[in-house]
Design a protein around this motif. Structure first.
Motif, mmCIF file in Angstrom:
data_model
loop_
_atom_site.group_PDB
_atom_site.id
_atom_site.type_symbol
_atom_site.label_atom_id
_atom_site.label_comp_id
_atom_site.label_asym_id
_atom_site.label_seq_id
_atom_site.Cartn_x
_atom_site.Cartn_y
_atom_site.Cartn_z
ATOM 1 N N GLU A 235 0.833 -1.202 0.000
ATOM 2 C CA GLU A 235 0.000 0.000 0.000
ATOM 3 C C GLU A 235 0.865 1.250 0.000
ATOM 4 O O GLU A 235 0.592 2.212 -0.741
ATOM 5 C CB GLU A 235 -0.928 0.011 1.217
ATOM 6 N N ALA A 236 1.913 1.252 0.805
ATOM 7 C CA ALA A 236 2.780 2.428 0.892
ATOM 8 C C ALA A 236 3.431 2.749 -0.447
ATOM 9 O O ALA A 236 3.579 3.926 -0.810
ATOM 10 C CB ALA A 236 3.853 2.196 1.957
ATOM 11 N N ASN A 237 3.812 1.696 -1.194
ATOM 12 C CA ASN A 237 4.513 1.888 -2.464
ATOM 13 C C ASN A 237 3.599 1.753 -3.682
ATOM 14 O O ASN A 237 4.075 1.870 -4.817
ATOM 15 C CB ASN A 237 5.649 0.871 -2.571
ATOM 16 N N ASP A 238 2.306 1.518 -3.416
ATOM 17 C CA ASP A 238 1.334 1.338 -4.497
ATOM 18 C C ASP A 238 1.853 0.339 -5.527
ATOM 19 O O ASP A 238 1.856 0.592 -6.737
ATOM 20 C CB ASP A 238 1.026 2.683 -5.172
ATOM 21 N N ASN A 239 2.269 -0.843 -5.031
ATOM 22 C CA ASN A 239 2.836 -1.836 -5.954
ATOM 23 C C ASN A 239 2.311 -3.249 -5.682
ATOM 24 O O ASN A 239 3.066 -4.224 -5.708
ATOM 25 C CB ASN A 239 4.366 -1.801 -5.912
#
Length: 275
Positions: free
Chosen positions: A200-204
């Motif tokens: 979620e933090a890196n949208d990956n």
């Protein structure tokens, strides 16, 4: 004489994700879709309060105990120790190390049943003294955060190096290499680790989905939890061989597999294999 995994397979895949966070719900749904097994390392002293509302923008969202029980129960994935309060173990006295490990074990065993003997080091930190303490606490394996970029089986399960983190730029290159390589001299293990909140933090999220798509559905890979691979490998070490190596006795409680001169053999619990 080479170890082979159940069914005579030469390769195993296992994953390990830490902290017991909300994003594990999405991760588990994805893993189950692709038939991939994982170990989740939990801090039972750090659960969120029931009914707690995380502030907007908070990424690292721990789950309350009620959601922990519903999410990780069922036995498909392993629950393992990550220490009671996520303490950095080399920085605290030995008696506190024991408390961090054993109280977490007790809580998790109470909630999930069974005997929990696996662990991941909080912050990846450890020392020789910590390793010795874990051994005395009944821990069989403990995962570090040091990427090996290799697939060889561990020599020291209490200093377990994963293949890589999911953000490693070599991830897919390593996955391709793992799929193409034959087991050869010794079984091979791909071990991936991380924290689900990082997706979620890196949208990956596409990274883990692409990895699962690539690695799933293979008939030459054993999809297993950390403890399943560890206990199998340790059981294999207990095989007793005659002086000429042609007679093999299995004193363990499980069927074990091996390859000898290009042929795969199994030896059942309590039986002797004559080559």
């Amino acid at each position: 004489m080479m170890m082979r995994f159940p069914g005579g397979l030469g390769k195993a895949l296992t994953l390990s994700y830490d902290d017991g966070v909300e994003q594990d719900e999405r991760l588990i749904a994805l893993l189950d879709r692709y038939g991939i097994r994982c170990t989740f390392n939990l801090n039972s002293g750090c659960y969120a309060p029931e009914g707690h509302a995380w502030p907007q923008g908070q990424i690292h969202r721990r789950l309350p105990r009620s959601r922990v029980l519903s999410l990780y129960g069922g036995g498909r994935h392993e629950v393992a120790v990550h220490c009671l309060t996520h303490a950095s173990l080399p920085e605290i006295p030995t008696d506190q190390v024991v408390q961090e490990v054993m109280r977490d074990r007790e809580n998790l065993e109470r909630d999930f049943g069974g005997v929990i003997r696996g662990m991941a080091y909080p912050f990846g930190t450890y020392s020789d003294e910590v390793v010795d303490t874990l051994r005395r606490c009944g821990i069989l394996y403990a995962r570090t955060v040091n990427s090996s970029h290799q697939f060889s089986m561990p020599l020291d399960w209490l200093r377990l190096f994963p293949t890589c983190h999911h953000n490693d730029p070599m991830l897919m290159e390593l996955a391709d290499r793992f799929l193409k390589e034959s087991a050869g001299f010794g079984s091979r293990m791909f071990y991936l680790w991380g924290h689900a909140y990082e997706f979620e933090a890196n949208d990956n999220w596409q990274v883990i989905e692409a990895f699962c798509q690539k690695m799933s559905g293979r008939d030459d890979i054993w999809y297993a939890t950390n403890i399943e691979i560890c206990t199998y490998a340790l059981a294999f070490r207990q095989l007793a061989f005659s002086a000429d190596g042609r007679r093999i006795y299995n004193p363990t409680d499980r069927t074990l597999w091996l390859e000898h001169e290009g042929r795969v053999h199994s030896v059942a619990s309590g039986e002797t294999l004559q080559l």
